[in-house]
Design an enzyme around this catalytic site. Structure first.
Site, PDB file in Angstrom:
ATOM      1  N   CYS A  46     -16.613   1.620 -20.565  1.00 32.14           N
ATOM      2  CA  CYS A  46     -18.008   1.348 -20.212  1.00 32.14           C
ATOM      3  C   CYS A  46     -18.563   0.123 -20.924  1.00 32.14           C
ATOM      4  O   CYS A  46     -19.397  -0.607 -20.360  1.00 32.14           O
ATOM      5  CB  CYS A  46     -18.874   2.570 -20.523  1.00 32.14           C
ATOM      6  SG  CYS A  46     -18.439   4.042 -19.560  1.00 32.14           S
TER       7      CYS A  46
ATOM      8  N   CYS B 157     -13.201   1.594 -14.806  1.00 32.50           N
ATOM      9  CA  CYS B 157     -13.842   2.900 -14.620  1.00 32.50           C
ATOM     10  C   CYS B 157     -12.769   3.963 -14.364  1.00 32.50           C
ATOM     11  O   CYS B 157     -12.712   4.600 -13.320  1.00 32.50           O
ATOM     12  CB  CYS B 157     -14.823   2.829 -13.442  1.00 32.50           C
ATOM     13  SG  CYS B 157     -15.925   4.263 -13.334  1.00 32.50           S
TER      14      CYS B 157
ATOM     15  N   TYR C 279      -6.086   6.292   4.647  1.00 33.96           N
ATOM     16  CA  TYR C 279      -6.284   5.294   3.598  1.00 33.96           C
ATOM     17  C   TYR C 279      -5.474   4.023   3.869  1.00 33.96           C
ATOM     18  O   TYR C 279      -6.007   2.914   3.810  1.00 33.96           O
ATOM     19  CB  TYR C 279      -5.903   5.842   2.211  1.00 33.96           C
ATOM     20  CG  TYR C 279      -5.764   4.712   1.242  1.00 33.96           C
ATOM     21  CD1 TYR C 279      -6.896   4.069   0.759  1.00 33.96           C
ATOM     22  CD2 TYR C 279      -4.503   4.206   0.900  1.00 33.96           C
ATOM     23  CE1 TYR C 279      -6.779   2.954  -0.064  1.00 33.96           C
ATOM     24  CE2 TYR C 279      -4.389   3.102   0.086  1.00 33.96           C
ATOM     25  CZ  TYR C 279      -5.526   2.475  -0.399  1.00 33.96           C
ATOM     26  OH  TYR C 279      -5.413   1.361  -1.187  1.00 33.96           O
TER      27      TYR C 279
ATOM     28  N   ASP D 290     -10.302   5.600  -1.450  1.00 39.48           N
ATOM     29  CA  ASP D 290      -9.224   6.178  -2.261  1.00 39.48           C
ATOM     30  C   ASP D 290      -9.830   6.812  -3.502  1.00 39.48           C
ATOM     31  O   ASP D 290     -11.055   6.831  -3.684  1.00 39.48           O
ATOM     32  CB  ASP D 290      -8.167   5.130  -2.610  1.00 39.48           C
ATOM     33  CG  ASP D 290      -8.589   4.216  -3.755  1.00 39.48           C
ATOM     34  OD1 ASP D 290      -9.818   4.051  -3.982  1.00 39.48           O
ATOM     35  OD2 ASP D 290      -7.710   3.659  -4.417  1.00 39.48           O
TER      36      ASP D 290
ATOM     37  N   CYS E 215     -26.192  -0.782 -14.227  1.00 33.27           N
ATOM     38  CA  CYS E 215     -26.577  -0.186 -12.942  1.00 33.27           C
ATOM     39  C   CYS E 215     -26.044   1.229 -12.763  1.00 33.27           C
ATOM     40  O   CYS E 215     -26.291   1.862 -11.732  1.00 33.27           O
ATOM     41  CB  CYS E 215     -26.052  -1.047 -11.787  1.00 33.27           C
ATOM     42  SG  CYS E 215     -26.345  -2.811 -11.946  1.00 33.27           S
TER      43      CYS E 215
ATOM     44  N   CYS F 203     -17.738  -2.896 -18.833  1.00 33.07           N
ATOM     45  CA  CYS F 203     -17.931  -2.760 -17.392  1.00 33.07           C
ATOM     46  C   CYS F 203     -18.992  -3.748 -16.905  1.00 33.07           C
ATOM     47  O   CYS F 203     -20.093  -3.811 -17.477  1.00 33.07           O
ATOM     48  CB  CYS F 203     -18.352  -1.337 -17.049  1.00 33.07           C
ATOM     49  SG  CYS F 203     -18.641  -1.078 -15.283  1.00 33.07           S
TER      50      CYS F 203
ATOM     51  N   GLU G 182       0.823  -1.201   0.000  1.00 39.91           N
ATOM     52  CA  GLU G 182       0.000   0.000   0.000  1.00 39.91           C
ATOM     53  C   GLU G 182       0.866   1.264   0.000  1.00 39.91           C
ATOM     54  O   GLU G 182       0.552   2.233  -0.691  1.00 39.91           O
ATOM     55  CB  GLU G 182      -0.940   0.006   1.207  1.00 39.91           C
ATOM     56  CG  GLU G 182      -2.020  -1.058   1.153  1.00 39.91           C
ATOM     57  CD  GLU G 182      -2.975  -0.878  -0.024  1.00 39.91           C
ATOM     58  OE1 GLU G 182      -3.056   0.248  -0.569  1.00 39.91           O
ATOM     59  OE2 GLU G 182      -3.632  -1.851  -0.403  1.00 39.91           O
TER      60      GLU G 182
END
Length: 331
Positions: free
Chosen positions: A211, A204, A131, A149, A219, A214, A48
């Site tokens: 798209c 995304c 985070y 994030d 939704c 996706c 991380e």
């Protein structure tokens, strides 16, 4: 539509998104070496920290080499600063390397080399913010906590609000939305955090979302509304790099890393030509990695900018300035 109907519609959308993302994550998640329980909580924390403001594809080889050399906090805590800085390589923002070592020293000395499990203890560690602490609690310890994030904020804003996320610090509304959507079941919440973050990283995306591929396109309010304001203000704007202080600082650090590599190669050649090595092999020498003043001066044409960058690296503890204007990696 009355409030009750609106709430029911939102719950149906949420449940549908959760199911679709869980299925997509199962078959499409990138096979990163710190995922799927294959590393320790400390390894998750290292991943991380390395991933902050750095593309994941660049992180993998550095993380692998780092964890092979320093698999736990205690081993990193005892490492030479020069080795830590050199191992950070081209990940960028090398101050993170020293902060990670400072974090390791606290974990080794105060927690007996075991990463603490609570949010307050994690955020009290050097260099660990909201985070990173939340990500470690979710991905390493399986706790129910909202991980927030840039990628997650972008996905949630687009899918459930129908608006572009404009970056900056997370707003109160964004935090409330993240907690509202987080599954109550701890195990499901981990999958949710992982899958939403992954979707934002590979599908995304900020400027050119995919798209058509996706898994939750049916939704998504943002798609239904025609992607309003897409790219109007990037969530992670590109910054000019050429000629900046950051670039010059990178040149200085790379020159020191190159010099260290030369010294290691020379030391290895000398050991090979000398007396026979012991059965356990030849110990790596302690190096004093110095770049003389002329070599430093040759790195950049603008002397004022170069001096400013060298001074800032010294202030950050990444180098040491010597009286003759040469510089060295800290010992």
């Amino acid at each position: 539509m009355d409030e009750q109907a609106v709430n029911r519609q939102r719950e149906e959308q949420r449940d549908d998104v959760r199911h679709r993302l869980a299925v997509w994550w199962e078959v499409s998640a990138r096979d990163l070496p710190w995922r799927f329980g294959r590393t320790t909580p400390w390894g998750v924390l290292v991943s991380e920290v390395m991933s902050q403001q750095t593309q994941m594809s660049r992180v993998v080889p550095y993380w692998t080499a780092w964890m092979n050399q320093w698999p736990d906090a205690r081993s990193l805590a005892a490492a030479a600063k020069a080795d830590v800085i050199a191992a950070w390589g081209r990940l960028g923002y090398p101050r993170r390397a020293l902060r990670l070592q400072e974090c390791a020293q606290v974990v080794a000395s105060q927690y007996d080399d075991v990463l603490p499990r609570t949010y307050d203890e994690l955020t009290a560690l050097p260099g660990i913010g909201d985070y990173t602490a939340s990500a470690v609690m979710s991905f390493a310890f399986g706790e129910r906590i909202a991980v927030i994030d840039t990628n997650i904020r972008r996905v949630l804003s687009r899918v459930f609000v129908g608006e572009e996320s404009l970056g900056g610090a997370a707003s109160r509304a964004e935090r409330e939305l993240a907690w509202e959507l987080l599954p109550q079941d701890a195990a499901q919440s981990v999958v949710w955090n992982e899958s939403v973050m992954e979707l934002g990283a590979v599908v995304c995306t900020a400027k050119a979302p995919l798209c058509e591929s996706c898994p939750i396109r049916e939704c998504c309010l943002f798609l239904q509304r025609g992607l309003p304001g897409l790219g109007l203000k990037r969530t992670r704007p590109r910054q000019r790099f050429a000629g900046t202080d950051r670039m010059v600082r990178g040149l200085v650090m790379q020159a020191l890393r190159d010099r260290r590599a030369e010294l290691l190669a020379d030391a290895g050649a000398a050991a090979g030509m000398g007396a026979a090595a012991s059965e356990g092999g030849v110990a790596q020498p302690v190096l004093r990695v110095v770049l003389d003043a002329d070599a430093v001066r040759a790195l950049w044409k603008d002397e004022n900018q170069l001096d400013r960058c060298v001074a800032s690296l010294d202030e950050d503890g990444l180098i040491e300035m010597l009286p003759d204007r040469s510089i060295m990696l800290p010992e």
